[in-house]
Enzyme design. Structure first.
Site, PDB file in Angstrom:
ATOM      1  N   ASN A  69      46.237  31.720  35.659  1.00  0.00           N
ATOM      2  CA  ASN A  69      46.918  33.104  36.186  1.00  0.00           C
ATOM      3  C   ASN A  69      46.823  33.908  37.007  1.00  0.00           C
ATOM      4  OD1 ASN A  69      45.728  35.481  34.510  1.00  0.00           O
ATOM      5  ND2 ASN A  69      44.177  34.496  34.309  1.00  0.00           N
ATOM      6  N   CYS A 130      38.255  40.845  38.100  1.00  0.00           N
ATOM      7  CA  CYS A 130      39.925  40.216  38.148  1.00  0.00           C
ATOM      8  C   CYS A 130      40.196  39.578  39.577  1.00  0.00           C
ATOM      9  CB  CYS A 130      40.829  41.580  37.662  1.00  0.00           C
ATOM     10  SG  CYS A 130      43.008  40.922  37.785  1.00  0.00           S
ATOM     11  N   ASN A 192      34.245  35.575  34.493  1.00  0.00           N
ATOM     12  CA  ASN A 192      35.651  36.322  34.178  1.00  0.00           C
ATOM     13  C   ASN A 192      36.649  34.878  35.048  1.00  0.00           C
ATOM     14  OD1 ASN A 192      37.970  36.922  35.518  1.00  0.00           O
ATOM     15  ND2 ASN A 192      37.275  38.991  35.569  1.00  0.00           N
ATOM     16  N   THR A 193      37.777  34.043  35.509  1.00  0.00           N
ATOM     17  CA  THR A 193      37.858  33.082  36.049  1.00  0.00           C
ATOM     18  C   THR A 193      37.713  32.914  37.527  1.00  0.00           C
ATOM     19  OG1 THR A 193      40.504  34.659  36.897  1.00  0.00           O
ATOM     20  CG2 THR A 193      39.932  33.708  34.696  1.00  0.00           C
ATOM     21  N   GLY A 243      33.759  31.238  29.272  1.00  0.00           N
ATOM     22  CA  GLY A 243      34.538  29.788  30.077  1.00  0.00           C
ATOM     23  C   GLY A 243      34.465  28.689  29.818  1.00  0.00           C
TER      24      GLY A 243
END
Lengths: 303, 259
Positions: A69, A130, A192-193, A243
């Site tokens: 995303n 982010c 986080n991603t 995750g």
């Protein structure tokens, strides 16, 4: 039934299952599917000082066992949240935890100061990870000095539980965790991603408008488990793991690796009731293995 | 609006041409009220690489028999897999999602313009327009006559007009070149459209120039379908809006069409 409550710093959670920021809105949309009062906590959609429209569409690419995303922190800003959203969600019997973002340290401080005044927000999650914004975001979370600087600045203006959300896009996650622990973090949440990209071969073009985006879903679970384990061994503060958690077994694995609580993220997109099913599944596991409380599982990996 | 998340049993898959089919399913529970434009998120069973659910407009519903159906075109591995489902198999659905086409009070004549899988919401829309005594014309476009599907259904609710690019059925050309747009007396007070983006933009442009309201149902890629991921947004005069939540149906003058 085993005891499900856990503590993160001095904040008690009725159970260790929370939902990850950016995967649950502000909870309002989900009331049509589940009883929010049953959740351990809700990490609400990332907040910034001003309104942000986010990145251009397309912002999503499905990948093998996961998705990318590049939403880019679309939100209406902290003042809108306080005025129009907070009143609707503050009385749920679950912890509402705000996810704080900024382009500069001053932004982070400004948002945090406003959140410090909200009685029903007992903690913030400082998002220095982010990957989808041009300024700030992950840039703070990929070098120790800048992670220390922003954590330290926010710590000075925040009286309640301070959780720092770490980026996996670093060489040594344990060093980052130690750095923010030293700067006053009460807890760390990870991961986080992971920064990734998807390509449309037929069109010879990137799938995402931003070319790169953040990878989430079961594809990243092994990386997340490894990082939780490394951080758990490196710091004294509690770790909140996430995750690719899709079911209760995945959640148990995160407890064993050292998580005190877990965040369910991308799975919310496939089953809006998955978080409650995970709570039930954790209970069944504890009963089946004769554990009195979920706390006994934290870092209980036998190596 | 009440929503359900339930396993449904496959009744049958009716193939309409090489790649299009109607999937008929039976709900284990009472079907909540469905409005034209609403959609469902279907989970593709046991498929590696199809991680997310797939959104589909609801084609038709039979509340008494607890039946719901979808018009699907096999274009990727998810839609292909759904076409291979056998009667008796289970598939998980979330619905009804999204907003609906609006039918203003006092409406007398409506035009429905669609092409491709965009025709899916038109049975429910046609049905409701007919119930309200509104005279409806369906204008359906395709590449060839083989792409013109479900018109027998639509004819129960109104008049059918067709365009094909090769001229094999109806007037030759795109929907926007159909002669009804060139008449001096454009008799429609409201236009509903669904189909490829380029078609909807052309229709919206043409219709709003005539001072007529046009509603379009958008088809952006979605991760969740219920408003929490913010992936499917479209730019509007009030900023980015979620196609799955504030939409999928928008008044075209509210949209800032991307080029």
């Amino acid at each position: 039934m085993a005891k499900l409550s856990i503590k993160v710093h001095d904040l008690e959670f009725q159970n260790p299952v929370t939902v990850a920021s950016g995967t649950f809105g502000f909870g309002e949309e989900m009331t049509k599917f589940i009883d929010l009062n049953k959740l351990g906590g809700i990490f609400v959609k990332g907040l910034t000082i001003h309104n942000r429209e986010g990145n251009d569409y397309p912002r999503m690419a499905e990948t093998a066992s996961g998705m990318l995303n590049s939403v880019g922190l679309q939100n209406k800003g902290i003042d809108y949240f306080i005025k129009h959203i907070y009143p609707n969600i503050k009385d749920y019997n679950t912890h509402i935890i705000a996810n704080v973002n900024g382009s500069t340290i001053e932004d982070y401080i400004a948002v945090t100061e406003k959140l410090n005044e909200l009685d029903k927000v007992p903690a913030i999650e400082l998002n220095i990870s982010c990957p989808n914004v041009k300024q700030g975001g992950m840039l703070f979370g990929i070098s120790c000095p800048s992670a220390i600087a922003v954590t330290d600045a926010v710590r000075k203006v925040y009286d309640k539980t301070l959780i720092v959300k770490l980026s996996p896009n670093v060489t040594d996650i344990a060093e980052m965790a130690k750095a923010v622990e030293g700067a006053g973090a009460d807890s760390v949440s990870l991961i986080n991603t992971l920064l990734g990209m998807a390509i449309n071969a037929e069109k010879r073009k990137p799938v995402l408008s931003t070319i790169t985006g953040g990878l989430s879903g079961p594809a990243i679970k092994p990386v997340a488990l490894r990082m939780v384990w490394q951080v758990y061994k490196a710091v004294k503060i509690p770790v909140i793991g996430m995750g690719g958690i899709m079911n209760a077994t995945d959640a148990i694995e995160f407890f064993l690796a050292g998580s005190s609580a877990i965040q369910v993220g991308t799975a919310n997109f496939i089953d809006p009731a998955i978080s409650l099913k995970i709570i039930t599944g954790i209970n069944e596991y504890l009963d089946r293995h004769n554990f009195d409380c979920v706390e006994d599982l934290i870092g209980a990996l036998e190596v | 609006m009440q929503k359900i998340v339930e396993n449904h049993e496959v009744i049958e898959t009716v193939h309409l041409n090489e790649n299009s089919y109607v999937l008929r399913l039976k709900s284990p529970v009472e079907i909540p009220e469905i409005h034209p434009g609403n959609f469902a998120e279907i989970q593709v069973p046991d498929t590696m690489g199809v991680f997310l659910r797939r959104p589909f407009s609801i084609l038709d519903v039979n509340y008494k028999n607890r039946e719901i159906s979808f018009y699907i075109k096999a274009i990727g591995s998810g839609t292909q897999k759904l076409g291979e489902l056998q009667p008796g198999m289970q598939v998980n659905l979330i619905y009804p999602l999204g907003n609906r086409y609006t039918i203003p009070q006092g409406l007398k004549r409506a035009l429905i313009v669609g092409g491709g899988t965009g025709i899916a919401p038109f049975i429910l829309l046609g049905k409701e327009l007919k119930e309200k005594g509104i005279e409806t014309t369906f204008l359906i476009g395709g590449r060839t006559s083989k792409d013109i599907l479900l018109t027998d259904k639509f004819s129960e609710y109104g008049t059918i007009e067709v365009t094909t690019e090769d001229g094999s059925m109806g007037e030759k050309g795109f929907v926007t070149s159909h002669s009804l747009f060139n008449r001096n007396d454009f008799p429609f007070e409201y236009v509903y459209t669904c189909g490829p983006d380029a078609m909807m933009k052309a229709v919206g442009h043409l219709v709003t120039q005539k001072g007529v309201v046009c509603e379009a149902s958008l088809e952006n890629m979605m991760a969740c379908g219920y408003g929490i991921c913010l992936c499917c947004v479209t730019p509007t005069v009030e900023g980015n809006k979620r196609v799955c939540y504030e939409g999928p149906v928008f008044n075209v003058s509210y949209l800032k069409w991307q080029n």
